[in-house]
Design a protein around this motif. Structure first.
Motif, PDB file in Angstrom:
ATOM      1  N   LYS A  84      -8.940  -5.483 -29.479  1.00  0.00           N
ATOM      2  CA  LYS A  84      -8.687  -4.323 -30.448  1.00  0.00           C
ATOM      3  C   LYS A  84      -8.978  -3.381 -30.676  1.00  0.00           C
ATOM      4  O   LYS A  84      -9.873  -3.230 -30.682  1.00  0.00           O
ATOM      5  CB  LYS A  84      -8.150  -5.260 -31.558  1.00  0.00           C
ATOM      6  N   ILE A  85      -8.029  -2.650 -30.912  1.00  0.00           N
ATOM      7  CA  ILE A  85      -8.506  -0.599 -31.453  1.00  0.00           C
ATOM      8  C   ILE A  85      -8.126  -0.906 -32.570  1.00  0.00           C
ATOM      9  O   ILE A  85      -6.395  -0.628 -32.685  1.00  0.00           O
ATOM     10  CB  ILE A  85      -8.402   0.166 -30.553  1.00  0.00           C
ATOM     11  N   LYS A  86      -8.244  -0.703 -33.712  1.00  0.00           N
ATOM     12  CA  LYS A  86      -7.528  -0.069 -34.979  1.00  0.00           C
ATOM     13  C   LYS A  86      -7.997   1.395 -35.459  1.00  0.00           C
ATOM     14  O   LYS A  86      -8.972   2.429 -35.458  1.00  0.00           O
ATOM     15  CB  LYS A  86      -8.789  -1.121 -36.708  1.00  0.00           C
ATOM     16  N   ILE A  87      -7.056   2.098 -35.548  1.00  0.00           N
ATOM     17  CA  ILE A  87      -6.776   3.380 -35.906  1.00  0.00           C
ATOM     18  C   ILE A  87      -6.160   3.064 -37.958  1.00  0.00           C
ATOM     19  O   ILE A  87      -4.694   2.440 -38.155  1.00  0.00           O
ATOM     20  CB  ILE A  87      -5.673   3.741 -35.506  1.00  0.00           C
ATOM     21  N   TYR A  88      -7.037   3.982 -38.906  1.00  0.00           N
ATOM     22  CA  TYR A  88      -6.372   4.027 -40.428  1.00  0.00           C
ATOM     23  C   TYR A  88      -5.148   5.240 -40.652  1.00  0.00           C
ATOM     24  O   TYR A  88      -5.826   6.282 -40.231  1.00  0.00           O
ATOM     25  CB  TYR A  88      -7.603   3.894 -40.951  1.00  0.00           C
ATOM     26  N   LYS A  89      -4.577   5.042 -40.698  1.00  0.00           N
ATOM     27  CA  LYS A  89      -3.702   6.183 -41.571  1.00  0.00           C
ATOM     28  C   LYS A  89      -3.362   6.287 -42.136  1.00  0.00           C
ATOM     29  O   LYS A  89      -3.190   5.555 -43.226  1.00  0.00           O
ATOM     30  CB  LYS A  89      -1.391   5.723 -40.910  1.00  0.00           C
ATOM     31  N   ARG A  90      -4.062   7.748 -42.865  1.00  0.00           N
ATOM     32  CA  ARG A  90      -4.143   7.500 -43.975  1.00  0.00           C
ATOM     33  C   ARG A  90      -3.197   8.747 -44.941  1.00  0.00           C
ATOM     34  O   ARG A  90      -2.527   9.279 -44.176  1.00  0.00           O
ATOM     35  CB  ARG A  90      -5.710   9.465 -44.402  1.00  0.00           C
ATOM     36  N   ILE A  91      -2.495   8.061 -45.556  1.00  0.00           N
ATOM     37  CA  ILE A  91      -1.245   8.314 -46.732  1.00  0.00           C
ATOM     38  C   ILE A  91      -1.895   8.804 -47.866  1.00  0.00           C
ATOM     39  O   ILE A  91      -2.545   8.929 -48.276  1.00  0.00           O
ATOM     40  CB  ILE A  91       0.003   7.334 -46.707  1.00  0.00           C
ATOM     41  N   GLN A  92      -0.900   9.661 -48.146  1.00  0.00           N
ATOM     42  CA  GLN A  92      -0.600  10.106 -49.403  1.00  0.00           C
ATOM     43  C   GLN A  92       0.315  10.650 -50.002  1.00  0.00           C
ATOM     44  O   GLN A  92       1.772  10.764 -49.567  1.00  0.00           O
ATOM     45  CB  GLN A  92      -1.251  12.302 -49.619  1.00  0.00           C
ATOM     46  N   LYS A  93       0.620  10.377 -52.240  1.00  0.00           N
ATOM     47  CA  LYS A  93       1.785  10.275 -52.561  1.00  0.00           C
ATOM     48  C   LYS A  93       2.106  12.252 -52.164  1.00  0.00           C
ATOM     49  O   LYS A  93       1.613  12.327 -52.146  1.00  0.00           O
ATOM     50  CB  LYS A  93       1.588  10.493 -53.835  1.00  0.00           C
ATOM     51  N   ALA A  94       3.852  11.812 -51.244  1.00  0.00           N
ATOM     52  CA  ALA A  94       4.906  12.839 -51.304  1.00  0.00           C
ATOM     53  C   ALA A  94       4.977  13.369 -52.829  1.00  0.00           C
ATOM     54  O   ALA A  94       5.122  13.230 -53.380  1.00  0.00           O
ATOM     55  CB  ALA A  94       5.513  13.094 -50.439  1.00  0.00           C
ATOM     56  N   ILE A  95       4.897  14.732 -52.668  1.00  0.00           N
ATOM     57  CA  ILE A  95       5.726  15.908 -53.897  1.00  0.00           C
ATOM     58  C   ILE A  95       7.067  16.125 -53.068  1.00  0.00           C
ATOM     59  O   ILE A  95       7.846  16.656 -51.703  1.00  0.00           O
ATOM     60  CB  ILE A  95       5.180  16.925 -53.417  1.00  0.00           C
ATOM     61  N   LYS A  96       7.994  15.612 -54.542  1.00  0.00           N
ATOM     62  CA  LYS A  96       9.983  15.827 -53.973  1.00  0.00           C
ATOM     63  C   LYS A  96      10.318  17.907 -53.981  1.00  0.00           C
ATOM     64  O   LYS A  96       9.605  18.507 -54.613  1.00  0.00           O
ATOM     65  CB  LYS A  96      11.212  15.477 -54.624  1.00  0.00           C
ATOM     66  N   VAL A  97      10.969  18.130 -52.798  1.00  0.00           N
ATOM     67  CA  VAL A  97      11.184  19.001 -52.815  1.00  0.00           C
ATOM     68  C   VAL A  97      12.863  19.723 -52.744  1.00  0.00           C
ATOM     69  O   VAL A  97      13.538  19.053 -51.926  1.00  0.00           O
ATOM     70  CB  VAL A  97      10.354  20.818 -51.945  1.00  0.00           C
ATOM     71  N   THR A  98      13.552  20.355 -53.965  1.00  0.00           N
ATOM     72  CA  THR A  98      14.633  20.462 -54.034  1.00  0.00           C
ATOM     73  C   THR A  98      15.281  22.082 -53.752  1.00  0.00           C
ATOM     74  O   THR A  98      14.286  22.716 -54.089  1.00  0.00           O
ATOM     75  CB  THR A  98      15.214  19.335 -54.742  1.00  0.00           C
ATOM     76  N   PHE A  99      16.163  22.321 -53.174  1.00  0.00           N
ATOM     77  CA  PHE A  99      16.890  23.739 -53.614  1.00  0.00           C
ATOM     78  C   PHE A  99      18.430  23.903 -54.083  1.00  0.00           C
ATOM     79  O   PHE A  99      19.034  22.779 -54.053  1.00  0.00           O
ATOM     80  CB  PHE A  99      17.201  23.837 -52.568  1.00  0.00           C
ATOM     81  N   GLU A 100      18.318  24.995 -54.912  1.00  0.00           N
ATOM     82  CA  GLU A 100      19.454  24.870 -55.737  1.00  0.00           C
ATOM     83  C   GLU A 100      20.142  27.160 -55.254  1.00  0.00           C
ATOM     84  O   GLU A 100      19.001  27.508 -54.726  1.00  0.00           O
ATOM     85  CB  GLU A 100      19.546  25.192 -57.257  1.00  0.00           C
TER      86      GLU A 100
END
Length: 653
Positions: free
Chosen positions: A589-605
């Motif tokens: 087996k080969i293990k790879i770690y996907k680093r995740i971060q909390k995302a920011i919301k973007v909306t358009f008006e």
């Protein structure tokens, strides 16, 4: 025939006939008759003159004079210059025309023309049973001696007054003189005479009168001969073009050629031809079929019995089509369980119907029938670029016995080799997958069958395959095979991989040890494989993660859960597997770690506070990493609201 006959009755009470001595009164007139060697036809009329009141009509019958060998034409007066003119009648008050008594005396002269006849010479028609045929209008013609009788200048109103002629195998054309006529005027009388100054020839008689009606010409010896002009019937030589049948000659009028040809075929070949139905010779075996009458031996100039034919002597050539055999050789194939078909009802110049070729299509294993070729074709030795075969042209005419051979296209062979890892030292390997396919046939089913076959074999359970087929270019380099069909035999291969497991774990960057997600992405790859973001196997691992109500996005891929050393996710969107890992067995087996971060919301008006929807996935909200550049975020979206169609030039945070 009588002309200008004196006629009428004596209406005066006094007797008009008086002695010459009493003609001294100027109120009297005297007519003296000069008979010019003739005599009055009525012997009781013996006076040589007649007297009456001057300038009054002569109303008494005066008989025409007669003269042996001549015919009386008219009375004439002699003019002061010595010439003569016809005596003219004057219309009287009663409406009739009369001669009038002169003042004093005058002499009138009887004018005669010599009697003459026109004889007819049959010339060469005499020896061919020639004969004179009475004219349509026979008032001038004597059937007793076959002569036309009259006198100089007597009218011959039309050619219907001239006889015709007939002879065997000859056509009568016209009557001619050996020398032409010319006009001569004597004593004021115009007449036609023989022009002795001209050479002898064929001078058509009815064409000698300068657009005037024909008349009897003046001939010194009182007789003239017309000669018959003939056209011999054309002589036809029939070339039957059949062995043992000699050429045959006959004569016939143009209008009788057709009948003569038909009778000749019956007489010489014992066949009946009506110009409509097919004619065969011999009639029992039908070895030949009649193809027409021609005026040339190359059979270029044809004529038909239902057409008008106007020709001179000619050679007539009969063209025949020979019975031929047409063989369809299936050349290793079969049609209706037969290896060939033979047709014996064709003749040269026939055209094989198209439905023969569309029906007689043989089948041959691993081949597709294309067309028929002419087996008599021989490739020219001096033309290396010449074709190896000659395709038979549908619609062409048969020239001789014909042997047509079926021509096939061999189906290409598809070979799929299984390429095992280079480190595999085992002997158990799947043999090549080989299939014969049709050109342009869809290969999808064969690809799946090759993969299923690999998976079905027990010794392959330690392996997986990379689901892309490859072939090699001219330099030996691997090239992804993208075609769905082949037109010629081809070998491609399926890349076999160890069942090495690659596991990708999403990891929160704020709580490394406790926040490893229970979910993971597992793939099997060869040790040298790289993962592309375009690869279907990898796309799922690139997606966003959701923990509770929060959305997390990947910010990097690492071989260590501590996010060190450097990320294995490169700038070209490829995950490079750790090169220090040595895979020599399965299930490593080969293990790879996907680093995740909390995302920011973007909306358009828009300026009014109405939310816009610039996203293709219909989401009103977009998520980005906290470190994302605002300009980069804006550039990644369409500037046109797909719901409203409004295009926005700028966005403002």
């Amino acid at each position: 025939m009588k002309r200008n006959k004196f006629n009428g009755f004596v209406l005066l009470s006094a007797l008009l006939l008086t002695p010459l001595s009493s003609c001294q009164n100027n109120n009297r007139g005297m007519i003296i008759f000069e008979l010019n060697g003739g005599k009055f036809s009525d012997e009781t009329f013996s006076m040589d003159r007649i007297e009456g009141i001057a300038n009054t009509p002569l109303k008494i019958d005066i008989p025409d004079p007669i003269k042996e060998g001549y015919t009386f034409v008219t009375w004439r007066e002699k003019l002061a210059n010595g010439s003569y003119t016809d005596l003219k009648k004057i219309v009287a008050s009663d409406g009739n025309a009369y001669y009038y008594f002169p003042y004093g005396s005058t002499t009138i002269y009887a004018y005669y023309e010599p009697l003459m006849s026109i004889s007819f010479d049959l010339t060469e028609g005499k020896s061919n049973g020639g004969k004179i045929i009475s004219p349509v209008k026979s008032t001038l013609f004597s059937e007793k001696d076959n002569k036309l009788n009259g006198y100089t200048n007597k009218a011959i109103p039309s050619v219907d007054y001239l006889p015709k002629a007939d002879a065997l195998e000859m056509s009568f054309d016209y009557w001619y003189l050996k020398k032409p006529l010319k006009i001569e005027t004597v004593d004021g009388v115009k007449r036609y005479v023989i022009d002795e100054s001209q050479p002898e020839g064929h001078y058509r008689f009815d064409a000698q009168f300068q657009n005037e009606s024909m008349v009897f010409p003046y001939i010194q010896n009182k007789d003239i001969t017309l000669f018959a002009k003939w056209t011999n019937y054309p002589v036809f030589t029939v070339h039957f073009n059949i062995d043992s049948v000699e050429d045959y000659k006959f004569k016939a009028k143009n209008e009788n050629i057709k009948d003569k040809l038909v009778s000749t075929l019956k007489e010489r070949l014992n066949v009946t031809y009506n110009g409509q139905e097919a004619l065969y010779y011999p009639s029992d075996s039908k070895e030949k079929r009649f193809a027409g009458f021609f005026f040339d031996k190359d059979f270029k100039n044809q004529f038909f019995l239902n057409e008008e034919v106007f020709i001179n002597s000619e050679d007539i050539y009969l063209k025949w089509n020979k019975k031929v055999t047409v063989t369809l050789d299936y050349n290793g194939g079969l049609y209706n369980n037969k290896d060939k078909d033979i047709f014996t009802d064709y003749y040269t110049d026939d055209i094989i119907p198209e439905d023969i070729f569309s029906t007689y299509k043989p089948e041959k294993e691993n081949h597709s029938f294309l067309f028929y070729i002419d087996s008599s074709y021989v490739k020219p030795q001096d033309d290396p670029e010449a074709a190896d075969y000659l395709k038979y042209q549908i619609g062409s005419r048969i020239k001789d016995d014909l042997n047509l051979k079926a021509y096939y296209e061999e189906h290409p062979t598809l070979t799929i080799d299984y390429h095992y890892p280079s480190s595999y030292a085992g002997l158990d390997k799947s043999s090549s997958y080989v299939k014969i396919v049709k050109k342009e046939e869809d290969l999808s089913a064969y690809f799946k069958e090759a993969q299923d076959r690999f998976l079905s074999e027990d010794f392959n359970k330690q392996f997986a395959f990379y689901p892309v087929f490859y072939n090699l270019d001219s330099y030996g380099n691997e090239m992804k095979f993208t075609s769905s069909s082949i037109s010629s035999s081809l070998t491609i291969y399926l890349k076999i991989l160890y069942k090495t497991t690659v596991e990708i774990y999403p990891v929160l960057d704020t709580d490394i040890e406790s926040s490893i997600s229970s979910s993971k992405y597992t793939f099997s790859f060869d040790k040298d494989q790289t993962i592309s973001s375009d690869d279907a196997l990898f796309k799922d691992s690139l997606g966003k993660e959701k923990i509770g109500d929060d959305v997390y996005l990947p910010s990097g891929y690492y071989s260590s859960v501590t996010f060190s050393p450097n990320p294995v996710y490169s700038e070209d969107d490829r995950i490079l597997l750790p090169i220090h890992t040595s895979l020599k067995a399965v299930d490593e087996k080969i293990k790879i770690y996907k680093r995740i971060q909390k995302a920011i919301k973007v909306t358009f008006e828009d300026e009014s506070g109405n939310r816009l929807n610039p996203f293709s996935d219909d989401s009103m909200i977009h998520h980005v990493l906290p470190s994302s550049d605002v300009e980069d975020v804006l550039e990644s979206y369409s500037l046109t609201d797909k719901d409203t169609g409004v295009t926005y030039l700028n966005y403002y945070p």
